[in-house]
Design a protein around this motif. Sequence first.
Motif, short mmCIF file in Angstrom:
data_model
loop_
_atom_site.label_atom_id
_atom_site.label_comp_id
_atom_site.label_asym_id
_atom_site.label_seq_id
_atom_site.Cartn_x
_atom_site.Cartn_y
_atom_site.Cartn_z
N SER A 34 4.44 -30.12 25.73
CA SER A 34 4.00 -29.56 24.44
C SER A 34 2.50 -29.77 24.23
O SER A 34 2.03 -29.70 23.09
N ASP A 35 1.76 -30.01 25.30
CA ASP A 35 0.33 -30.27 25.16
C ASP A 35 -0.51 -29.54 26.19
O ASP A 35 -1.58 -30.02 26.58
N TYR A 36 -0.06 -28.38 26.63
CA TYR A 36 -0.86 -27.61 27.59
C TYR A 36 -2.16 -27.15 26.94
O TYR A 36 -3.22 -27.12 27.57
N ASP A 37 -2.07 -26.75 25.68
CA ASP A 37 -3.27 -26.30 24.97
C ASP A 37 -3.25 -26.84 23.55
O ASP A 37 -2.33 -27.57 23.16
N LYS A 38 -4.26 -26.47 22.78
CA LYS A 38 -4.39 -27.00 21.42
C LYS A 38 -3.30 -26.48 20.48
O LYS A 38 -3.10 -27.02 19.39
N ASN A 39 -2.59 -25.44 20.90
CA ASN A 39 -1.51 -24.89 20.08
C ASN A 39 -0.17 -25.55 20.35
O ASN A 39 0.85 -25.16 19.76
N GLY A 40 -0.15 -26.54 21.23
CA GLY A 40 1.10 -27.27 21.51
C GLY A 40 2.08 -26.52 22.38
O GLY A 40 3.29 -26.76 22.30
N ASN A 41 1.57 -25.65 23.25
CA ASN A 41 2.45 -24.87 24.11
C ASN A 41 2.76 -25.59 25.42
O ASN A 41 2.05 -26.52 25.83
N GLY A 42 3.82 -25.13 26.07
CA GLY A 42 4.09 -25.53 27.44
C GLY A 42 3.33 -24.62 28.38
O GLY A 42 2.50 -23.80 27.94
N SER A 43 3.60 -24.71 29.68
CA SER A 43 2.86 -23.89 30.64
C SER A 43 3.78 -23.34 31.73
O SER A 43 4.90 -23.82 31.93
N LEU A 44 3.25 -22.32 32.44
CA LEU A 44 3.93 -21.67 33.55
C LEU A 44 2.97 -21.64 34.73
O LEU A 44 1.80 -21.32 34.58
N THR A 45 3.47 -21.98 35.92
CA THR A 45 2.63 -22.00 37.12
C THR A 45 3.23 -21.10 38.19
O THR A 45 4.43 -21.13 38.44
N ALA A 46 2.35 -20.30 38.81
CA ALA A 46 2.75 -19.43 39.91
C ALA A 46 2.30 -20.05 41.23
O ALA A 46 1.19 -20.57 41.34
N PHE A 47 3.19 -19.98 42.24
CA PHE A 47 2.89 -20.48 43.58
C PHE A 47 3.14 -19.39 44.59
O PHE A 47 4.09 -18.61 44.47
N GLU A 48 2.32 -19.37 45.64
CA GLU A 48 2.62 -18.56 46.82
C GLU A 48 3.43 -19.42 47.77
O GLU A 48 3.09 -20.59 48.00
N VAL A 49 4.49 -18.86 48.35
CA VAL A 49 5.38 -19.60 49.23
C VAL A 49 5.13 -19.19 50.68
O VAL A 49 5.16 -18.00 51.01
#
Length: 427
Positions: free
Chosen positions: A118-133
């Motif tokens: 809940s602290d990815y940004d100042k708005n208290g959001n979560g985050s999503l990460t993209a990976f190349e496999v």
Amino acid sequence: MRNPVSRRDFALGIAASSVAVGMVGAVHAADNAPAADSPAPVPPPPPKPVSKTICFVGGYTKHGPPGGAGNGQGISVFEMDRVTGALIPVTTFTDIASPSFITLSADNRYLYALSEISDYDKNGNGSLTAFEVNQQTGSLRKINTVSSGGSVPAHLSVHHSGRYLLVANYVGGSVAVVPIRGDGSLGAPTDVVHNSGPRQPDRAVDNPQGNFAVSDHSGPHPHMIRSDPSGRFVLVDDAGLDRIYVWTLNLGTGKLEPAKTPYYDMEPGCAPRHFEFNHTGRILYNLCEQNSKIVVSTFDPQNGTLNNIQTVSTVTPHFRGSTLAAEILISASGKYVYASNRLGDSLAVFAIGEDGTLTLQDEVWMHADYGRAMMFDPSGTFLFCANQRSDAVTAFKVDKTTGQLAFTNHFTPVGSPTTFAFMDTKA
């Protein structure tokens, strides 16, 4: 009287014999020598590359949701022994916080992970990460990270079109649509929808006897989001509002639009958590966390309507005590449904009837504590369970004919595991 032999004659005889032996040896050597124009020996060809089965495991790390820190290190990568089901450590990607849910693109080229924070940004959001496999080794290369559009995301999936990532933000009470670019990277959300509805009870009235476990009904808590097999509709389980929402997705704008019937109310307090469609896309199995029930419904892929036809318990009638259902799967054959029960630490095995209804045929001990996610390997030979509180993954051999599970005695140590993804590498 014998003829005498002089020393000279004797010496000449020995010399003649030596010449004869030498000539014979030369003849044999000539016979064994390769012909002057024969080809050089050809070395054996190198062994052909062999496809491998790779297992990705995520879970809670020290940087987690409020009160939800865990023992995980990130996304652990294993090679699965296709004969025994054992998971052999390969590497761990550590530069990510609490990847409690992960999924692969349809072609396995990209892996997407949420960070349940809940602290990815100042708005208290979560985050999503993209990976190349890496298609030969399963190793991961981080592409980019974006906001999940809400606090503490709990689930994500790739839309049937492959153009969008769908996200359920549990604490934020919202669902988000995130575009997937041509290189697999993620863009900013194109839509964020906040659910709303009346306060629901913390427990359902049809609880198993002696169940003291509660689900959070303080507000909207989307727990799963996925498109139906046709890709026409997007469904969301909201465990806080005890509803299943149905939308359509505008592929041009990335906006969600309510279906003809925008939501369906379920048993108050039941906390719908995860669902699975049967292979025809016309039967929906919806797992409710708080009362440990599966609601079976018909689904119309033309208009998105649902009609309930059965409610069945994921624990046997003799069970007493606290339990929370967690995950639901359907076998590749389409003949069996499996559900995990936390606290009760069991796996329920159901046979699917011709009309889609379920019959509980077995209840199997997890051999560990607080089993959450389950997943089959790509061949459907093994079923794996992520046991969050035991810091271990357990493996079961699947009898594809009867649906029965047999424990393999394999425990894989992983800190606070909660999610899986499997792929076969390219040879």
